[in-house]
Design a protein around this motif. Sequence first.
Motif, PDB file in Angstrom:
ATOM      1  N   GLN A 108      39.687  35.910  50.022  1.00 34.52           N
ATOM      2  CA  GLN A 108      40.207  37.381  50.192  1.00 34.52           C
ATOM      3  C   GLN A 108      40.756  37.773  49.002  1.00 34.52           C
ATOM      4  O   GLN A 108      40.818  38.971  48.911  1.00 34.52           O
ATOM      5  CB  GLN A 108      41.522  36.868  51.159  1.00 34.52           C
ATOM      6  CG  GLN A 108      40.791  36.624  52.638  1.00 34.52           C
ATOM      7  CD  GLN A 108      41.915  36.057  53.685  1.00 34.52           C
ATOM      8  OE1 GLN A 108      43.279  35.982  53.099  1.00 34.52           O
ATOM      9  NE2 GLN A 108      41.788  36.011  54.697  1.00 34.52           N
ATOM     10  N   GLN A 111      37.994  39.474  47.078  1.00 34.27           N
ATOM     11  CA  GLN A 111      37.866  40.667  47.894  1.00 34.27           C
ATOM     12  C   GLN A 111      38.392  41.800  47.736  1.00 34.27           C
ATOM     13  O   GLN A 111      38.193  43.125  47.422  1.00 34.27           O
ATOM     14  CB  GLN A 111      37.572  40.278  49.326  1.00 34.27           C
ATOM     15  CG  GLN A 111      37.037  41.274  50.264  1.00 34.27           C
ATOM     16  CD  GLN A 111      36.867  41.285  51.721  1.00 34.27           C
ATOM     17  OE1 GLN A 111      37.465  40.173  52.098  1.00 34.27           O
ATOM     18  NE2 GLN A 111      36.380  42.074  52.438  1.00 34.27           N
ATOM     19  N   GLU A 115      37.639  45.419  45.652  1.00 37.88           N
ATOM     20  CA  GLU A 115      38.377  46.637  46.328  1.00 37.88           C
ATOM     21  C   GLU A 115      39.170  47.256  45.300  1.00 37.88           C
ATOM     22  O   GLU A 115      38.840  48.692  45.179  1.00 37.88           O
ATOM     23  CB  GLU A 115      38.838  46.431  47.704  1.00 37.88           C
ATOM     24  CG  GLU A 115      37.740  46.005  48.830  1.00 37.88           C
ATOM     25  CD  GLU A 115      38.456  45.426  50.023  1.00 37.88           C
ATOM     26  OE1 GLU A 115      40.068  45.579  50.291  1.00 37.88           O
ATOM     27  OE2 GLU A 115      37.982  44.996  51.048  1.00 37.88           O
TER      28      GLU A 115
END
Length: 143
Positions: A108, A111, A115
């Motif tokens: 996470q 990720q 982003e």
Amino acid sequence: ACSQFSQSSCEECLKNVSCLWCYTNNTCIDYPVRSILPPSSLCSLSNARWGVCWINFEALIIAIAVVAGLILVSLAVCCCYCCYCRRFSRRPDEEEQLARKKEERRLQSLQRKHERKLKHDEIRKKYGLLQDSDNPYSRFENE
């Protein structure tokens, strides 16, 4: 009654479970059920036979106590072993669960990092701050 077998053999006397054979006077007597062990006034334990003729009452009591003790000790060992295994068998599961959660958090995080990088690149592109990825070196133009 057991007294009928007094002049016979030990095997004949002990066919009846409620009888006790005494080798001191070769008599067959009723087993004293009110007391657990036959009193020594009736017949000494080393000369008394009950159940089988080849083992005296004293040895029979010791053998039964040893077998009962072994059973109790083995049950205690089994219980302790099961509790010990159960307690430590949970740890790998917990460790596996913690490792899985740690890996999920790491993914996470990666990720979110990706982003953020995309958003920052968009902002840089919008304001012309993004350099070409093909040619990272460019001439600095002074105005």
